[in-house]
Design an enzyme around this catalytic site. Structure first.
Site, PDB file in Angstrom:
ATOM      1  N   GLY A 121       0.829  -1.197   0.000  1.00 11.82           N
ATOM      2  CA  GLY A 121       0.000   0.000   0.000  1.00 11.82           C
ATOM      3  C   GLY A 121       0.860   1.243   0.000  1.00 11.82           C
ATOM      4  CB  THR A 122       2.681   3.216  -1.484  1.00 10.95           C
ATOM      5  OG1 THR A 122       3.422   4.420  -1.413  1.00 10.95           O
ATOM      6  CG2 THR A 122       2.625   2.773  -2.922  1.00 10.95           C
ATOM      7  CB  THR A 123      -0.628   7.505  -2.303  1.00  5.70           C
ATOM      8  OG1 THR A 123      -1.657   6.715  -1.714  1.00  5.70           O
ATOM      9  CG2 THR A 123      -1.224   8.365  -3.400  1.00  5.70           C
TER      10      THR A 123
END
Length: 276
Positions: free
Chosen positions: A72-74
């Site tokens: 998960g990341t942005t």
């Protein structure tokens, strides 16, 4: 030849010159130091699957358990009239477990090129390090800085060689060269896509929502930097796998510049007070 076999000797050791023997020994030492010894910072990329097999967990019946990574990341990047803006969060997760709130997801390849991380942190950091070495070698051999297009092709080719081996990479490569600013997206299949606006990671759908409403080519530097920060912040607010610190970088013809680091909680308080 029959006499050599009868005596247990080989023509390799008997007829080779001392220089040839020493050359072969030197090569084996080099190969061992630069492929087997992974503690060497400049080691050549080996087969990552071999090491993964060594640490694969097993169930009570002794059967290997498939390693299932949850990521998960942005991250985001976009081109505009003033150069390139990159913005990322800093949360590193393993499923529902938050491993770190201060992961650095932008890697400095050289003074004019940056890479972002999305996917497996170890995979991204390792291959960015290898790319940085290759870019430096190109400069030494050709007496000029490598173009972003060439660097992205090198990265794509290296990753494609390990296609299907379990790598997890979704990176952006951004930089400025004699042809102007360039932005590429590269994934773990070795695909390479040029573009003007990218967002990668579990929170990318939220970041795209902000970018679609605020992006235009003729943004000022301040507007572009605020847009990047705002897009990442909104993604961290909605995506549980993104969070921590919002980092913003700006790339121009003079090189990259680190604009700011700001904690998501501080941004939230500021935005909340501005809305009152």
């Amino acid at each position: 030849m029959a006499m050599l076999s009868l005596c247990g000797l080989s023509d390799d050791t008997l007829f080779k010159s001392k220089c040839e023997v020493e050359e072969n020994e030197a090569f084996e030492t080099f190969r061992s130091d630069n492929t087997v010894n992974q503690m060497n910072l400049y080691s050549l990329p080996g087969n990552p699957v071999e090491n993964m097999r060594m640490i694969t967990a097993r169930d009570t019946m002794g059967r290997p358990i498939e390693l299932n990574f949850h990521h998960g990341t942005t991250t985001l990047g976009f081109l505009y009239q003033g150069g390139i803006v990159l913005a990322v969060d800093s949360r590193a997760t393993g499923g529902q477990y938050i491993g770190s709130q201060c992961m650095k997801k932008i890697v400095e390849i050289n003074d004019f090129m940056l890479g972002t991380l999305a996917g497996g942190a170890a995979d991204c950091v390792y291959w960015d390090r290898v790319l940085s070495k290759q870019c430096r070698l190109h400069e030494l051999r050709n007496k000029e800085r490598i173009s972003v297009t060439a660097a992205s092709k090198i990265m794509s080719n290296m990753i494609y060689y390990y296609k299907g081996y379990g790598l997890s990479i979704g990176m952006m490569l951004a930089g400025y060269d004699k042809n102007g600013p360039s932005l590429f997206y590269i994934d773990n299949d070795g695909s390479r896509t040029p573009g003007k606006v990218f967002s990668v990671g579990s929170g990318s759908i939220y970041a795209f929502g902000v970018l679609d409403s605020g992006y235009k080519w003729d943004l000022t530097d301040e507007e572009a930097q605020k847009l990047g920060q705002r897009a990442i912040f909104h993604a961290t607010h909605r995506d549980a796998y993104s969070g921590g610190i919002v980092r913003v970088y700006h790339i121009t013809k003079d090189g990259w510049k680190h604009i700011k680091n700001e904690d998501c909680d501080e941004i939230y308080d500021r935005v909340k007070n501005e809305a009152k």
